[in-house]
Write an enzyme that holds these catalytic residues in place. Structure first.
Site, PDB file in Angstrom:
ATOM      1  N   LYS A 168       0.832  -1.210   0.000  1.00 40.28           N
ATOM      2  CA  LYS A 168       0.000   0.000   0.000  1.00 40.28           C
ATOM      3  C   LYS A 168       0.867   1.260   0.000  1.00 40.28           C
ATOM      4  O   LYS A 168       0.571   2.231  -0.698  1.00 40.28           O
ATOM      5  CB  LYS A 168      -0.902  -0.006   1.238  1.00 40.28           C
ATOM      6  CG  LYS A 168      -1.777  -1.231   1.422  1.00 40.28           C
ATOM      7  CD  LYS A 168      -2.797  -1.397   0.327  1.00 40.28           C
ATOM      8  CE  LYS A 168      -3.833  -2.464   0.667  1.00 40.28           C
ATOM      9  NZ  LYS A 168      -3.291  -3.820   0.811  1.00 40.28           N
ATOM     10  N   LYS A 196      -8.553   1.593   3.778  1.00 35.91           N
ATOM     11  CA  LYS A 196      -8.050   0.221   3.725  1.00 35.91           C
ATOM     12  C   LYS A 196      -6.885   0.035   4.684  1.00 35.91           C
ATOM     13  O   LYS A 196      -6.093   0.963   4.922  1.00 35.91           O
ATOM     14  CB  LYS A 196      -7.651  -0.180   2.309  1.00 35.91           C
ATOM     15  CG  LYS A 196      -6.763   0.791   1.568  1.00 35.91           C
ATOM     16  CD  LYS A 196      -6.649   0.349   0.099  1.00 35.91           C
ATOM     17  CE  LYS A 196      -5.949   1.386  -0.758  1.00 35.91           C
ATOM     18  NZ  LYS A 196      -5.882   0.985  -2.178  1.00 35.91           N
ATOM     19  N   ARG A 254      -4.898  -4.821 -13.265  1.00 36.54           N
ATOM     20  CA  ARG A 254      -3.663  -5.420 -12.787  1.00 36.54           C
ATOM     21  C   ARG A 254      -2.704  -5.507 -13.975  1.00 36.54           C
ATOM     22  O   ARG A 254      -2.972  -6.174 -14.970  1.00 36.54           O
ATOM     23  CB  ARG A 254      -3.932  -6.806 -12.207  1.00 36.54           C
ATOM     24  CG  ARG A 254      -2.691  -7.685 -11.993  1.00 36.54           C
ATOM     25  CD  ARG A 254      -1.683  -7.090 -11.002  1.00 36.54           C
ATOM     26  NE  ARG A 254      -2.235  -6.786  -9.725  1.00 36.54           N
ATOM     27  CZ  ARG A 254      -2.440  -7.678  -8.752  1.00 36.54           C
ATOM     28  NH1 ARG A 254      -2.125  -8.945  -8.942  1.00 36.54           N
ATOM     29  NH2 ARG A 254      -2.930  -7.305  -7.591  1.00 36.54           N
ATOM     30  N   ARG A 272     -10.135  -5.949 -13.335  1.00 35.07           N
ATOM     31  CA  ARG A 272     -11.037  -6.653 -12.436  1.00 35.07           C
ATOM     32  C   ARG A 272     -12.291  -5.803 -12.234  1.00 35.07           C
ATOM     33  O   ARG A 272     -12.226  -4.767 -11.575  1.00 35.07           O
ATOM     34  CB  ARG A 272     -10.347  -6.947 -11.100  1.00 35.07           C
ATOM     35  CG  ARG A 272      -9.345  -8.084 -11.159  1.00 35.07           C
ATOM     36  CD  ARG A 272      -7.884  -7.766 -11.213  1.00 35.07           C
ATOM     37  NE  ARG A 272      -7.374  -6.538 -10.689  1.00 35.07           N
ATOM     38  CZ  ARG A 272      -6.652  -6.422  -9.577  1.00 35.07           C
ATOM     39  NH1 ARG A 272      -6.378  -7.473  -8.846  1.00 35.07           N
ATOM     40  NH2 ARG A 272      -6.157  -5.264  -9.233  1.00 35.07           N
ATOM     41  N   ARG A 304     -15.215  -3.111  -4.738  1.00 45.19           N
ATOM     42  CA  ARG A 304     -13.912  -3.756  -4.874  1.00 45.19           C
ATOM     43  C   ARG A 304     -13.887  -4.600  -6.144  1.00 45.19           C
ATOM     44  O   ARG A 304     -14.791  -5.375  -6.403  1.00 45.19           O
ATOM     45  CB  ARG A 304     -13.614  -4.645  -3.663  1.00 45.19           C
ATOM     46  CG  ARG A 304     -13.632  -3.917  -2.335  1.00 45.19           C
ATOM     47  CD  ARG A 304     -13.582  -4.891  -1.177  1.00 45.19           C
ATOM     48  NE  ARG A 304     -14.760  -5.762  -1.161  1.00 45.19           N
ATOM     49  CZ  ARG A 304     -14.893  -6.818  -0.365  1.00 45.19           C
ATOM     50  NH1 ARG A 304     -13.923  -7.134   0.479  1.00 45.19           N
ATOM     51  NH2 ARG A 304     -15.980  -7.564  -0.421  1.00 45.19           N
ATOM     52  N   ASP A 350      -1.459  -2.110  -9.594  1.00 40.76           N
ATOM     53  CA  ASP A 350      -2.904  -1.906  -9.605  1.00 40.76           C
ATOM     54  C   ASP A 350      -3.205  -0.471 -10.015  1.00 40.76           C
ATOM     55  O   ASP A 350      -2.715   0.480  -9.392  1.00 40.76           O
ATOM     56  CB  ASP A 350      -3.500  -2.192  -8.227  1.00 40.76           C
ATOM     57  CG  ASP A 350      -3.530  -3.677  -7.903  1.00 40.76           C
ATOM     58  OD1 ASP A 350      -3.227  -4.485  -8.804  1.00 40.76           O
ATOM     59  OD2 ASP A 350      -3.852  -4.019  -6.755  1.00 40.76           O
ATOM     60  N   GLU A 409      -1.951   0.554  -5.811  1.00 34.90           N
ATOM     61  CA  GLU A 409      -1.090  -0.340  -5.041  1.00 34.90           C
ATOM     62  C   GLU A 409      -0.005  -0.886  -5.962  1.00 34.90           C
ATOM     63  O   GLU A 409      -0.179  -0.948  -7.181  1.00 34.90           O
ATOM     64  CB  GLU A 409      -1.875  -1.517  -4.443  1.00 34.90           C
ATOM     65  CG  GLU A 409      -2.905  -1.122  -3.413  1.00 34.90           C
ATOM     66  CD  GLU A 409      -3.607  -2.327  -2.791  1.00 34.90           C
ATOM     67  OE1 GLU A 409      -3.070  -3.452  -2.898  1.00 34.90           O
ATOM     68  OE2 GLU A 409      -4.692  -2.143  -2.211  1.00 34.90           O
ATOM     69  N   ASN A 438       1.971  -4.416  -5.974  1.00 30.98           N
ATOM     70  CA  ASN A 438       2.023  -5.737  -5.349  1.00 30.98           C
ATOM     71  C   ASN A 438       3.368  -6.397  -5.624  1.00 30.98           C
ATOM     72  O   ASN A 438       3.732  -6.628  -6.777  1.00 30.98           O
ATOM     73  CB  ASN A 438       0.890  -6.604  -5.896  1.00 30.98           C
ATOM     74  CG  ASN A 438      -0.475  -6.080  -5.497  1.00 30.98           C
ATOM     75  OD1 ASN A 438      -1.008  -6.458  -4.468  1.00 30.98           O
ATOM     76  ND2 ASN A 438      -1.031  -5.194  -6.312  1.00 30.98           N
TER      77      ASN A 438
END
Length: 323
Positions: free
Chosen positions: A132, A167, A217, A232, A240, A280, A288, A290
């Site tokens: 994050k 979050k 992504r 997504r 979400r 993301d 984000e 990852n």
């Protein structure tokens, strides 16, 4: 290329869904190339007199269709007490949360790295790059964002921006994410619960309505993005997009903005030894980065005929010393 001993540290393989698991895609590709697979779960790691070891198990994998839920997709061979310096590559594919046990695993694997093992991703960088917070190193790429523990400061951010996502800093898969508005009667209790009455920091970001077109992504190998992203799309009534939260994965080509965002972070990824990363992106912004166990390889491979794990192993093999 000479054959390699490839270790993987992952959560129990028996629990994965092979048709959608990115770690499984990596295992299939390594095996296709003739490399020997050595399976480890995090608790199999140990130190003995300052040297990193693990109880490793020889592993074979077999692909199977999504509709096939009964065929065997993995098989174990002999188990060994293995000095990790005997491995050539170790893939860290343990899912968050990034808790103390995860931290200890990175320390043990860093000792293996010091003995010449290529550890992916680099253990020190896994500790540095909270998924994050890491995006904050690229302020030109992120939406208005606040990280704080103080309730009044978080509530003021909500008042200023009216529609906000809250979050935690240590979860994955869309867990414990809240959308709140300035008029939300539950805002106090949500902030109290998430921060444990001001004891823990959380992240607040403005709500990006572009999420309705998908939380994209983007997968990068050595800082180079794959040509397509998996958007997504949130399920009906959801904010979400995470697949784990019921989102639908739809592939799409990268936009110029996507490519620009990747260019902003690529030099840092290469410098930090973050060889495989999932970015993301919602709308024009990174939300984000990852670095622990990015997913979506299998979905993109299926939709576009890619071999992303192959791209990864081409890169990893190029880093191996000459035979």
């Amino acid at each position: 290329m000479s054959l390699l001993n490839v270790g993987i540290v992952m959560d129990p393989i028996a629990d994965i869904k092979p048709y959608k698991d990115s770690s499984f895609a990596m295992l299939l590709e390594a095996q296709r190339r003739g490399h020997q697979l050595h399976y480890m779960e995090p608790t199999d790691l140990f130190l003995k007199n300052g040297r990193p070891f693990a109880e490793t198990t020889e592993l074979k994998v077999w692909d199977r269709a999504k509709s096939d839920t009964t065929s065997q997709f993995y098989g174990f061979g002999a188990s060994h007490e293995t000095d990790l310096s005997e491995l050539d590559i170790i893939l860290i594919r343990q899912d968050p949360p990034f808790n103390n046990d995860y931290l200890y695993a990175t320390h043990m694997l860093e000792l293996a790295e010091a003995q010449g093992v290529l550890v992916i991703n680099k253990p020190q960088s896994l500790r540095d790059a909270n998924e994050k917070l890491f995006a904050s190193w690229f302020p030109q790429c992120i939406p208005p964002t606040l990280v704080a523990a103080e309730a009044a400061r978080l509530k003021q951010f909500v008042q200023d921006h009216q529609d906000v996502i809250l979050k935690p800093l240590d979860a994955m898969g869309g867990a414990s994410i809240f959308r709140v508005t300035a008029q939300d009667p539950n805002i106090n209790v949500i902030i109290e619960t998430m921060t444990d009455h001001g004891r823990h920091h959380i992240m607040a970001q403005i709500y990006l309505p572009e999420i309705k077109q998908g939380d994209k992504r983007i997968l990068l190998v050595n800082g180079d993005p794959m040509p397509y992203a998996l958007a997504r799309i949130p399920a009906e009534g959801e904010t979400r997009g995470n697949i784990a939260a019921g989102g639908q994965g739809v592939g799409m080509a990268l936009t110029e903005r996507d490519e620009w965002l990747c260019e902003q972070i690529a030099p840092t990824l290469r410098r930090k030894g973050l060889h495989f990363v999932g970015l993301d992106v919602i709308g024009d912004y990174i939300t984000e980065i990852n670095v622990t166990s990015p997913t979506c390889i299998r979905e993109l491979d299926e939709q576009y005929g890619l071999n992303i794990a192959g791209e990864l192993f081409d890169h990893l093999e190029s880093l191996m010393p000459p035979a």
